[in-house]
Design an enzyme around this catalytic site. Structure first.
Site, PDB file in Angstrom:
ATOM      1  N   TYR A 144       0.818  -1.217   0.000  1.00 25.44           N
ATOM      2  CA  TYR A 144       0.000   0.000   0.000  1.00 25.44           C
ATOM      3  C   TYR A 144       0.852   1.268   0.000  1.00 25.44           C
ATOM      4  O   TYR A 144       0.406   2.302  -0.482  1.00 25.44           O
ATOM      5  CB  TYR A 144      -0.916   0.028   1.223  1.00 25.44           C
ATOM      6  CG  TYR A 144      -2.238  -0.665   1.022  1.00 25.44           C
ATOM      7  CD1 TYR A 144      -2.289  -1.999   0.625  1.00 25.44           C
ATOM      8  CD2 TYR A 144      -3.432   0.006   1.243  1.00 25.44           C
ATOM      9  CE1 TYR A 144      -3.494  -2.630   0.452  1.00 25.44           C
ATOM     10  CE2 TYR A 144      -4.654  -0.623   1.075  1.00 25.44           C
ATOM     11  CZ  TYR A 144      -4.682  -1.944   0.679  1.00 25.44           C
ATOM     12  OH  TYR A 144      -5.886  -2.566   0.508  1.00 25.44           O
ATOM     13  N   LYS A 195       3.669 -15.086   2.156  1.00 23.74           N
ATOM     14  CA  LYS A 195       4.017 -15.973   1.043  1.00 23.74           C
ATOM     15  C   LYS A 195       5.531 -16.107   1.021  1.00 23.74           C
ATOM     16  O   LYS A 195       6.203 -15.646   0.096  1.00 23.74           O
ATOM     17  CB  LYS A 195       3.511 -15.380  -0.287  1.00 23.74           C
ATOM     18  CG  LYS A 195       2.013 -15.529  -0.507  1.00 23.74           C
ATOM     19  CD  LYS A 195       1.579 -16.928  -0.955  1.00 23.74           C
ATOM     20  CE  LYS A 195       1.980 -17.195  -2.382  1.00 23.74           C
ATOM     21  NZ  LYS A 195       1.523 -18.561  -2.806  1.00 23.74           N
ATOM     22  N   ASP A 228      -2.429 -18.064   0.492  1.00 26.53           N
ATOM     23  CA  ASP A 228      -3.434 -18.771  -0.320  1.00 26.53           C
ATOM     24  C   ASP A 228      -4.047 -19.923   0.475  1.00 26.53           C
ATOM     25  O   ASP A 228      -5.273 -20.123   0.468  1.00 26.53           O
ATOM     26  CB  ASP A 228      -2.836 -19.251  -1.659  1.00 26.53           C
ATOM     27  CG  ASP A 228      -1.555 -20.053  -1.501  1.00 26.53           C
ATOM     28  OD1 ASP A 228      -0.945 -20.031  -0.396  1.00 26.53           O
ATOM     29  OD2 ASP A 228      -1.151 -20.713  -2.479  1.00 26.53           O
ATOM     30  N   ASP A 252      -6.054  -7.193   3.764  1.00 25.71           N
ATOM     31  CA  ASP A 252      -7.207  -6.581   3.097  1.00 25.71           C
ATOM     32  C   ASP A 252      -8.099  -7.671   2.518  1.00 25.71           C
ATOM     33  O   ASP A 252      -9.317  -7.684   2.710  1.00 25.71           O
ATOM     34  CB  ASP A 252      -6.711  -5.626   2.005  1.00 25.71           C
ATOM     35  CG  ASP A 252      -7.850  -4.892   1.310  1.00 25.71           C
ATOM     36  OD1 ASP A 252      -8.754  -4.405   2.016  1.00 25.71           O
ATOM     37  OD2 ASP A 252      -7.839  -4.820   0.072  1.00 25.71           O
ATOM     38  N   ASP A 256     -11.813  -9.309   4.253  1.00 26.30           N
ATOM     39  CA  ASP A 256     -13.105  -9.314   3.544  1.00 26.30           C
ATOM     40  C   ASP A 256     -13.664 -10.728   3.516  1.00 26.30           C
ATOM     41  O   ASP A 256     -14.856 -10.957   3.736  1.00 26.30           O
ATOM     42  CB  ASP A 256     -12.942  -8.807   2.106  1.00 26.30           C
ATOM     43  CG  ASP A 256     -13.348  -7.340   1.966  1.00 26.30           C
ATOM     44  OD1 ASP A 256     -13.225  -6.599   2.965  1.00 26.30           O
ATOM     45  OD2 ASP A 256     -13.787  -6.936   0.877  1.00 26.30           O
TER      46      ASP A 256
HETATM   47  C1  IPM Z   1     -10.303  -1.515   3.885  1.00 23.68           C
HETATM   48  C2  IPM Z   1     -10.604  -0.870   2.567  1.00 23.68           C
HETATM   49  C3  IPM Z   1      -9.494   0.136   2.276  1.00 23.68           C
HETATM   50  C4  IPM Z   1      -8.224  -0.661   2.123  1.00 23.68           C
HETATM   51  C5  IPM Z   1      -9.763   1.026   1.061  1.00 23.68           C
HETATM   52  C6  IPM Z   1     -11.055   1.791   1.195  1.00 23.68           C
HETATM   53  C7  IPM Z   1      -8.621   1.981   0.828  1.00 23.68           C
HETATM   54  O1  IPM Z   1     -10.770  -1.814   1.573  1.00 23.68           O
HETATM   55  O2  IPM Z   1     -10.240  -0.806   4.901  1.00 23.68           O
HETATM   56  O3  IPM Z   1     -10.142  -2.736   3.900  1.00 23.68           O
HETATM   57  O4  IPM Z   1      -7.942  -1.214   1.047  1.00 23.68           O
HETATM   58  O5  IPM Z   1      -7.489  -0.734   3.106  1.00 23.68           O
HETATM   59 MG    MG Z   2     -10.655  -3.806   2.249  1.00 19.14          MG
END
Ligand code: IPM
Ligand code: MG
Length: 371
Positions: A144, A195, A228, A252, A256
């Site tokens: 990032y 990884k 993975d 990230d 999710d």
């Molecule tokens: C998160 C989001 C952010 C990230 C975006 C909105 C920049 O997806 O907080 O997970 O990628 O960190």
């Molecule tokens: Mg995210």
């Protein structure tokens, strides 16, 4: 108990951010009135809302406010309206900039399945019932923020896009330490994810975590996993995990994935913590995992619980107010057990309610808990 005055910065942002923040604000006010803690509250614009008003998604004055507040409660940013703006005007800059400028390197993302919502998951109830895992995602380094980065034009006129995955020993150690400390208050298991079979930065990650473990955290069990494989294991048998510690980019993705094990994105809070300073103070920002959900913004149907539960995390991690944090979590669970649901978690036999009614119901449960 002596009343302590805490300064809070609220950054509602865009889309459903302001709607869910309004309900969290009522819970903050409730705590202010009923418990031995009081809050000085400041609000400011971030993301698209700040862009519209001031031409930048994150103003320097907002960064200053965040640095001088005891804690920041963030809503959500983004929306179609700002998508075509330049890369440096993206609403996402707000959250990335705050993480970076405040040095908030440890992003704590719990995935818990509350019993009343066990059927909201797309996985079988027997796989996810009682799930309680915590992802500690590094959040100021890696791909990032790594340099070099950018898009350059090559001599033949074609282009080359570059980002760099880079971690130093110190960056790895401090986030791993947060994970080990958390595990000590939980089930004492840390799974470190990278990884290292492909990436040198991953190999350094694995070696650094192992060294720290051997030196300071022998009482915690450490397992290593490739990213993975971890994605696969999260879906196969998520309850094997207690604390997962990983890089910015893998975190990230995996967070999710983990959030959807619960089936209810609208329920999940998060915390992003900085380092302790010499006064024992720690900058920290709390936000729901969900985004600004432009498709349902303004309709009064967003689930405010993730924002409210983010405030519970704030009480726990910034102010050590464990009892108050638990009160909020208990109130939220009871509201769901009573069958109230916003549309995102609606189930047969439940009552569909608005953002505001959901917030109201949490306040009534808090009243009962306070006797
Ligand atoms: C998160 C989001 C952010 C990230 C975006 C909105 C920049 O997806 O907080 O997970 O990628 O960190
Ligand atoms: Mg995210």
């Amino acid at each position: 108990m002596m009343a302590a005055n805490k300064t809070l910065l609220l950054l509602p942002g865009d889309g459903i951010g302001p709607e869910v923040m309004r309900e969290a604000r009522r819970v903050i006010d409730w705590m202010d009135r009923h418990r031995a803690v009081t809050f000085d509250i400041t609000e400011d614009l971030v993301g698209g809302a700040s862009n519209d008003a001031r031409g930048v998604p994150l103003a320097d004055s907002t960064i200053e406010l965040a640095k001088t507040s005891d804690a920041v409660l963030f809503g959500a940013v983004g929306g179609a309206k700002w998508e075509s703006l330049g890369f440096d005007k993206r609403p996402e800059i707000a959250i990335l900039g705050l993480r970076r400028e405040l040095g908030l390197f440890a992003n704590l993302r719990p995935a818990t399945v509350l019993d009343p919502l066990v059927d909201a998951s797309t996985l079988k109830p027997e796989v996810v019932r009682g799930l309680d895992l915590m992802i500690v995602r590094e959040s100021t380094g890696g791909a990032y923020f790594g340099e070099p980065r950018g898009i350059e034009t090559l001599p033949d006129g074609s282009k080359r896009g570059v980002n760099t995955e880079v971690y130093t020993t110190a960056e790895i150690e401090r986030v791993a330490r947060v994970a080990f400390e958390l595990a000590r208050k939980r089930r004492r298991r840390v799974c470190s994810v990278e990884k290292s079979n492909v990436m040198e930065s991953g190999l350094l990650w694995r070696q650094t975590v192992a060294t720290l473990h051997a030196r300071d955290y022998g009482d915690v069990e450490l397992v290593n996993m490739y990213a993975d494989n971890c994605a696969m294991q999260l879906v196969r048998n998520p309850r094997q995990f207690d604390v997962i510690v990983t890089t910015n980019l893998f975190g990230d993705l995996l967070s999710d994935l983990a959030s959807m094990l619960t089936g209810s994105l609208g329920m999940l809070p998060s915390a992003t913590l900085g380092a302790l300073d010499s006064n024992g103070r720690r900058l920290a920002l709390y936000e729901p995992i969900h985004g600004s959900a432009p498709d349902i913004a303004g309709k009064g149907i967003a689930n405010p619980l993730a924002q409210i539960l983010s405030f519970a995390m704030l009480l726990r991690y910034s102010f050590d107010l464990e009892a108050e944090a638990r009160m909020i979590e208990t109130a939220a669970t009871r509201v769901l057990a009573n069958g109230l649901r916003t549309p995102d978690v609606m189930a047969p036999g439940c009552a569909k309610v608005s953002t505001h009614v959901m917030g109201e119901a949490v306040l009534r449960e808090l009243d009962k808990l306070a006797g």
